[in-house]
Design an enzyme around this catalytic site. Structure first.
Site, PDB file in Angstrom:
ATOM      1  N   LYS A   1     -13.998 -33.770 -16.762  1.00 53.38           N
ATOM      2  CA  LYS A   1     -12.822 -33.117 -16.574  1.00 53.38           C
ATOM      3  C   LYS A   1     -11.493 -34.159 -16.295  1.00 53.38           C
ATOM      4  O   LYS A   1     -11.536 -34.460 -15.143  1.00 53.38           O
ATOM      5  CB  LYS A   1     -12.708 -31.833 -15.483  1.00 53.38           C
ATOM      6  CG  LYS A   1     -11.664 -30.987 -15.638  1.00 53.38           C
ATOM      7  CD  LYS A   1     -10.895 -30.450 -14.449  1.00 53.38           C
ATOM      8  CE  LYS A   1      -9.981 -31.158 -13.662  1.00 53.38           C
ATOM      9  NZ  LYS A   1      -8.710 -31.346 -14.333  1.00 53.38           N
TER      10      LYS A   1
ATOM     11  N   GLU B   1     -13.855 -41.460  -4.923  1.00 51.63           N
ATOM     12  CA  GLU B   1     -12.898 -42.487  -4.977  1.00 51.63           C
ATOM     13  C   GLU B   1     -11.634 -42.050  -4.542  1.00 51.63           C
ATOM     14  O   GLU B   1     -11.018 -41.266  -5.430  1.00 51.63           O
ATOM     15  CB  GLU B   1     -13.154 -43.408  -6.103  1.00 51.63           C
ATOM     16  CG  GLU B   1     -12.639 -44.935  -5.950  1.00 51.63           C
ATOM     17  CD  GLU B   1     -11.246 -44.888  -6.219  1.00 51.63           C
ATOM     18  OE1 GLU B   1     -10.441 -45.011  -5.266  1.00 51.63           O
ATOM     19  OE2 GLU B   1     -10.958 -45.294  -7.468  1.00 51.63           O
TER      20      GLU B   1
ATOM     21  N   GLU C   1      -0.212 -42.345   2.097  1.00 55.20           N
ATOM     22  CA  GLU C   1      -0.108 -42.746   0.837  1.00 55.20           C
ATOM     23  C   GLU C   1       0.912 -42.183   0.206  1.00 55.20           C
ATOM     24  O   GLU C   1       1.303 -40.931   0.118  1.00 55.20           O
ATOM     25  CB  GLU C   1      -1.350 -42.188  -0.009  1.00 55.20           C
ATOM     26  CG  GLU C   1      -1.402 -43.132  -1.387  1.00 55.20           C
ATOM     27  CD  GLU C   1      -2.835 -42.639  -1.849  1.00 55.20           C
ATOM     28  OE1 GLU C   1      -3.195 -41.487  -1.999  1.00 55.20           O
ATOM     29  OE2 GLU C   1      -3.373 -43.756  -2.545  1.00 55.20           O
TER      30      GLU C   1
ATOM     31  N   CYS D   1      -4.745 -46.720  -7.028  1.00 60.75           N
ATOM     32  CA  CYS D   1      -5.445 -46.460  -5.684  1.00 60.75           C
ATOM     33  C   CYS D   1      -5.517 -47.768  -4.914  1.00 60.75           C
ATOM     34  O   CYS D   1      -5.264 -47.682  -3.751  1.00 60.75           O
ATOM     35  CB  CYS D   1      -6.875 -45.976  -5.984  1.00 60.75           C
ATOM     36  SG  CYS D   1      -7.602 -46.795  -7.171  1.00 60.75           S
TER      37      CYS D   1
ATOM     38  N   GLY E   1     -10.682 -34.462  -2.311  1.00 64.82           N
ATOM     39  CA  GLY E   1     -11.792 -34.998  -2.025  1.00 64.82           C
ATOM     40  C   GLY E   1     -12.758 -34.277  -0.929  1.00 64.82           C
ATOM     41  O   GLY E   1     -13.845 -33.930  -1.268  1.00 64.82           O
TER      42      GLY E   1
ATOM     43  N   GLY F   1      -9.289 -39.336  -7.107  1.00 64.48           N
ATOM     44  CA  GLY F   1      -8.124 -38.653  -6.779  1.00 64.48           C
ATOM     45  C   GLY F   1      -7.810 -38.507  -5.290  1.00 64.48           C
ATOM     46  O   GLY F   1      -8.039 -39.429  -4.536  1.00 64.48           O
ATOM     47  N   SER F   2      -6.979 -37.532  -4.728  1.00 64.76           N
ATOM     48  CA  SER F   2      -6.502 -37.584  -3.335  1.00 64.76           C
ATOM     49  C   SER F   2      -7.572 -37.242  -2.092  1.00 64.76           C
ATOM     50  O   SER F   2      -8.669 -36.625  -2.647  1.00 64.76           O
ATOM     51  CB  SER F   2      -5.452 -36.472  -3.289  1.00 64.76           C
ATOM     52  OG  SER F   2      -5.894 -35.083  -3.617  1.00 64.76           O
ATOM     53  N   THR F   3      -7.390 -37.722  -1.123  1.00 66.46           N
ATOM     54  CA  THR F   3      -8.358 -37.367  -0.012  1.00 66.46           C
ATOM     55  C   THR F   3      -8.276 -35.995   0.405  1.00 66.46           C
ATOM     56  O   THR F   3      -9.718 -35.359   0.397  1.00 66.46           O
ATOM     57  CB  THR F   3      -7.976 -38.245   1.339  1.00 66.46           C
ATOM     58  OG1 THR F   3      -8.060 -39.498   0.813  1.00 66.46           O
ATOM     59  CG2 THR F   3      -8.585 -38.052   2.492  1.00 66.46           C
ATOM     60  N   GLU F   4      -7.369 -35.372   0.204  1.00 66.99           N
ATOM     61  CA  GLU F   4      -7.316 -33.657   0.278  1.00 66.99           C
ATOM     62  C   GLU F   4      -8.199 -33.140  -0.386  1.00 66.99           C
ATOM     63  O   GLU F   4      -9.168 -32.235   0.000  1.00 66.99           O
ATOM     64  CB  GLU F   4      -5.770 -33.398   0.048  1.00 66.99           C
ATOM     65  CG  GLU F   4      -5.574 -31.915   0.401  1.00 66.99           C
ATOM     66  CD  GLU F   4      -4.203 -31.369  -0.106  1.00 66.99           C
ATOM     67  OE1 GLU F   4      -3.331 -32.445  -0.449  1.00 66.99           O
ATOM     68  OE2 GLU F   4      -4.010 -30.261  -0.332  1.00 66.99           O
TER      69      GLU F   4
HETATM   70  P1  NAP Z   1      -5.631 -34.567  -7.111  1.00 72.48           P
HETATM   71  O1  NAP Z   1      -4.971 -33.228  -6.938  1.00 72.48           O
HETATM   72  O2  NAP Z   1      -6.572 -34.924  -6.312  1.00 72.48           O
HETATM   73  O3  NAP Z   1      -6.072 -34.603  -8.678  1.00 72.48           O
HETATM   74  C1  NAP Z   1      -7.342 -35.326  -9.312  1.00 72.48           C
HETATM   75  C2  NAP Z   1      -8.127 -34.701  -9.873  1.00 72.48           C
HETATM   76  O4  NAP Z   1      -8.939 -33.590  -9.358  1.00 72.48           O
HETATM   77  C3  NAP Z   1      -7.471 -34.035 -11.371  1.00 72.48           C
HETATM   78  O5  NAP Z   1      -8.367 -34.021 -12.457  1.00 72.48           O
HETATM   79  C4  NAP Z   1      -7.358 -32.723 -10.754  1.00 72.48           C
HETATM   80  O6  NAP Z   1      -7.166 -31.485 -11.717  1.00 72.48           O
HETATM   81  C5  NAP Z   1      -8.740 -32.331  -9.836  1.00 72.48           C
HETATM   82  N1  NAP Z   1      -8.550 -31.386  -8.958  1.00 72.48           N
HETATM   83  C6  NAP Z   1      -7.643 -30.937  -8.324  1.00 72.48           C
HETATM   84  N2  NAP Z   1      -8.039 -29.855  -7.380  1.00 72.48           N
HETATM   85  C7  NAP Z   1      -9.264 -29.889  -7.612  1.00 72.48           C
HETATM   86  C8  NAP Z   1     -10.135 -29.090  -6.750  1.00 72.48           C
HETATM   87  N3  NAP Z   1      -9.726 -28.014  -5.727  1.00 72.48           N
HETATM   88  N4  NAP Z   1     -11.574 -29.156  -7.338  1.00 72.48           N
HETATM   89  C9  NAP Z   1     -11.742 -30.023  -8.311  1.00 72.48           C
HETATM   90  N5  NAP Z   1     -11.139 -30.712  -8.944  1.00 72.48           N
HETATM   91  C10 NAP Z   1      -9.893 -30.695  -8.553  1.00 72.48           C
HETATM   92  O7  NAP Z   1      -4.744 -35.447  -7.273  1.00 72.48           O
HETATM   93  P2  NAP Z   1      -3.107 -35.192  -7.647  1.00 72.48           P
HETATM   94  O8  NAP Z   1      -2.728 -33.826  -7.380  1.00 72.48           O
HETATM   95  O9  NAP Z   1      -2.939 -35.832  -9.363  1.00 72.48           O
HETATM   96  O10 NAP Z   1      -2.333 -36.521  -7.008  1.00 72.48           O
HETATM   97  C11 NAP Z   1      -1.933 -36.317  -5.492  1.00 72.48           C
HETATM   98  C12 NAP Z   1      -2.317 -37.704  -4.928  1.00 72.48           C
HETATM   99  O11 NAP Z   1      -3.518 -38.183  -4.729  1.00 72.48           O
HETATM  100  C13 NAP Z   1      -1.430 -38.908  -5.568  1.00 72.48           C
HETATM  101  O12 NAP Z   1      -0.105 -38.678  -5.018  1.00 72.48           O
HETATM  102  C14 NAP Z   1      -2.146 -39.974  -4.798  1.00 72.48           C
HETATM  103  O13 NAP Z   1      -1.783 -39.799  -3.549  1.00 72.48           O
HETATM  104  C15 NAP Z   1      -3.505 -39.432  -4.926  1.00 72.48           C
HETATM  105  N6  NAP Z   1      -4.504 -39.985  -6.016  1.00 72.48           N
HETATM  106  C16 NAP Z   1      -5.189 -40.954  -5.804  1.00 72.48           C
HETATM  107  C17 NAP Z   1      -6.053 -41.451  -6.961  1.00 72.48           C
HETATM  108  C18 NAP Z   1      -6.891 -42.542  -6.850  1.00 72.48           C
HETATM  109  O14 NAP Z   1      -6.905 -43.318  -7.813  1.00 72.48           O
HETATM  110  N7  NAP Z   1      -7.845 -42.643  -5.857  1.00 72.48           N
HETATM  111  C19 NAP Z   1      -5.583 -41.023  -8.412  1.00 72.48           C
HETATM  112  C20 NAP Z   1      -4.588 -39.911  -8.302  1.00 72.48           C
HETATM  113  C21 NAP Z   1      -4.075 -39.288  -7.471  1.00 72.48           C
HETATM  114  P3  NAP Z   1      -5.608 -31.296 -12.130  1.00 72.48           P
HETATM  115  O15 NAP Z   1      -5.132 -32.511 -12.675  1.00 72.48           O
HETATM  116  O16 NAP Z   1      -5.695 -29.942 -12.965  1.00 72.48           O
HETATM  117  O17 NAP Z   1      -4.688 -30.798 -10.845  1.00 72.48           O
END
Ligand code: NAP
Ligand code: MG
Length: 496
Positions: free
Chosen positions: A193, A268, A400, A302, A251, A246-249
């Site tokens: 996904k 990660e 972050e 990241c 995660g 993705g985000s810690t939240e």
């Molecule tokens: P995110 O919400 O953590 O999204 C990452 C992935 O997880 C996307 O494919 C997202 O889908 C999916 N996702 C979201 N909610 C989910 C859930 N409840 N269960 C399973 N999968 C889920 O990140 P974001 O909202 O794009 O970014 C928010 C913050 O996360 C950024 O500002 C940054 O601080 C951090 N981030 C970190 C990394 C990294 O490389 N570690 C990468 C991106 C973001 P959708 O796209 O449909 O929401």
């Protein structure tokens, strides 16, 4: 200024909604829903993508389950699997122009850097794991508990099963490759996904995987919302493993969702990675390196070096040096060559980054460079920003930001700077800038982070494990270590 015009191939590709891949068949969502895909350089809608429903998710997991249980992939010889992975790498290079154009349009990554950087890197990821297919090994063991009897004891590494791979938007192709390649090398079946914001390169990659010979059902692609179908994947009882970036939240939400069947989880997550410049560093290199570490891909990385600690004796000089680079940088559409920095991914993210900078200003940070939004061509642009005289009571230091925002602080001693660097919920990466090798390695040992760079920052390699301490994640990507996370270990004790 050159004006970008879309290549005919990409134009044709984007004329149709991006489709789901389930059991070897491309389809729209069962309920016909789509979402819009934006070009962050212009704010324009460039495509639509099917938005998978719960029933699409069920079908994708079932297809992966069937293909795994039937052994359609895992029962190929390791060499056969390796050849197919290698072929994916070759096809990625062959379709590199198209792939780089998709990443440029979708994720706001300038073409040339992607064509010559991320595309070959993703190709090498598949080749790296192609080599591992034939080298997944168990061991033989000796028994001590039962004397005077013969035993034959060995361990087996088996594929873990169905892997759900959830990918973010900041490195859509490379981060997908980092998950798909080791999962396939181990013999897993996958449901991938991508982020809602960046589906394009994943769809193209899936086409190449089918062309390379990955069997139907072994690779499935679900486009759509993380909070609905991503959540379903993380909860699903037929999924054995979830790998998330993705985000810690989110995660933490994945961990909760995975509890039902205790599926294995690797994460990660984010970072707030410190950079430490000692007084004996090569300052030109350190200043240039620090600026690159925070401003590349507009800080949406990241491992971005987002906290800078500078020895007090050179503090003003370094602040000025990095601020000068930031002020000189040009910012503009990824679709036009020559800009130093492109857009942020979305209007929402741009606003969030700007609000965080405003909070830092209100908390007393000195804006040494940038700090403003840039109104240009409808895209989501922000000035490269340097906030000096910050401290650990400020949100800009602790949170972050995931944008082009650097916070800078002075330090006196190694003990003090190590304590400051470790004063974070995160522990993904760090860099140390010094000519003193003892100081460099002592500091590297003391920092709680998964990857340390000395006199450089953010150099990745497929052979080098990558992941976080503390709330930056669980497990590692890349290297043999990542492959093992897509396997189970079985011990067999046979009395002869
Ligand atoms: P995110 O919400 O953590 O999204 C990452 C992935 O997880 C996307 O494919 C997202 O889908 C999916 N996702 C979201 N909610 C989910 C859930 N409840 N269960 C399973 N999968 C889920 O990140 P974001 O909202 O794009 O970014 C928010 C913050 O996360 C950024 O500002 C940054 O601080 C951090 N981030 C970190 C990394 C990294 O490389 N570690 C990468 C991106 C973001 P959708 O796209 O449909 O929401
Ligand atoms: Mg999100």
């Amino acid at each position: 200024m050159m004006t970008y015009s879309m290549s005919p191939k990409v134009k044709q590709r984007l004329a149709q909604p991006q489709r789901l891949l389930i059991d070897g068949q491309w389809s729209l969502a069962s309920d016909g829903r789509v979402s819009e895909v934006f070009n962050p350089s212009s704010g324009e809608v460039i495509a639509t993508a099917a938005k998978a429903s719960a029933s699409d998710t069920e079908r994708a997991v079932a297809a992966a389950r069937r293909s795994f249980d039937a052994g359609n992939w895992a029962r190929l010889t390791p060499a056969q699997r390796g050849k197919i992975l290698w072929r994916i790498g070759d096809l990625l290079e062959q379709y590199g122009d198209e792939m780089a154009e998709l990443e440029m349009l979708d994720a706001g990554k300038p073409f040339s850097g992607t064509r010559h950087g991320e595309i070959p890197f993703a190709a090498d990821c598949f080749r790296y794991y192609a080599g591992w297919c034939t080298k997944i090994e168990g061991a033989t063991k000796q028994l001590s508990t039962v004397p005077d009897q013969d035993f034959h004891i060995y361990t087996r590494r088996e594929p873990i099963g169905v892997a759900a791979l959830i990918v973010p938007w900041n490195g859509p192709l490379v981060q997908a490759a980092w998950k798909i390649a080791p999962a396939l090398a181990a013999g897993c079946s996958c449901v991938v996904k991508p982020a809602t914001q960046t589906p394009l390169s994943t769809v193209c990659l899936a086409e190449l995987m089918l062309e390379a010979g990955v069997p139907a059902g072994v690779i499935n692609i679900l486009l759509g919302s993380g909070s609905s179908i991503g959540q379903l994947l993380a909860e699903h009882p037929s999924v054995d493993k979830v790998s998330f970036t993705g985000s810690t939240e989110v995660g933490k939400r994945i961990i909760d969702a995975a509890k039902g069947n205790l599926k294995k989880v690797s994460l990660e997550l984010g970072g707030k990675s410190p950079m430490i410049i000692y007084e004996d560093a090569n300052l030109d290199e350190a200043i240039d390196g620090a600026a690159r570490a925070i401003f590349s891909h507009a800080g949406q990385v990241c491992v971005a070096g987002s906290r800078l600690y500078v020895h007090e004796s050179i503090y003003e000089r370094v602040v000025q040096g990095v601020a000068d680079i930031a002020s000189r940088m040009t910012v503009g559409p990824a679709t036009e060559p020559g800009f130093d920095m492109g857009p942020l991914i979305s209007k929402g993210h741009l606003n969030s980054v700007f609000q965080k900078v405003e909070a830092g200003r209100a908390e007393g940070a000195r804006v040494a460079a940038g700090g403003q939004l840039i109104n240009k061509s409808g895209g989501y642009f922000m000035q490269p920003t340097v906030l000096a005289d910050t401290d650990h009571s400020m949100s800009v230091v602790n949170e972050e930001i995931f944008g082009p925002v650097l916070v800078v602080m002075p330090f006196k001693t190694m003990e003090e700077v190590v304590a400051m660097a470790n004063d974070s919920q995160y522990g993904l990466a760090a860099s140390i800038w010094t000519q003193d090798i003892s100081k460099a390695h002592k500091t590297a040992a003391a920092i709680k982070a998964g990857i340390l760079w000395i006199n450089c920052h953010a150099i990745p390699d497929m052979a080098v494990p990558f992941g976080g301490y503390k709330q930056s994640g669980w497990g590692r990507e890349n290297g043999y270590e990542a492959l093992l996370q897509y396997t189970e270990l079985k011990s067999v004790i046979a009395k002869l």
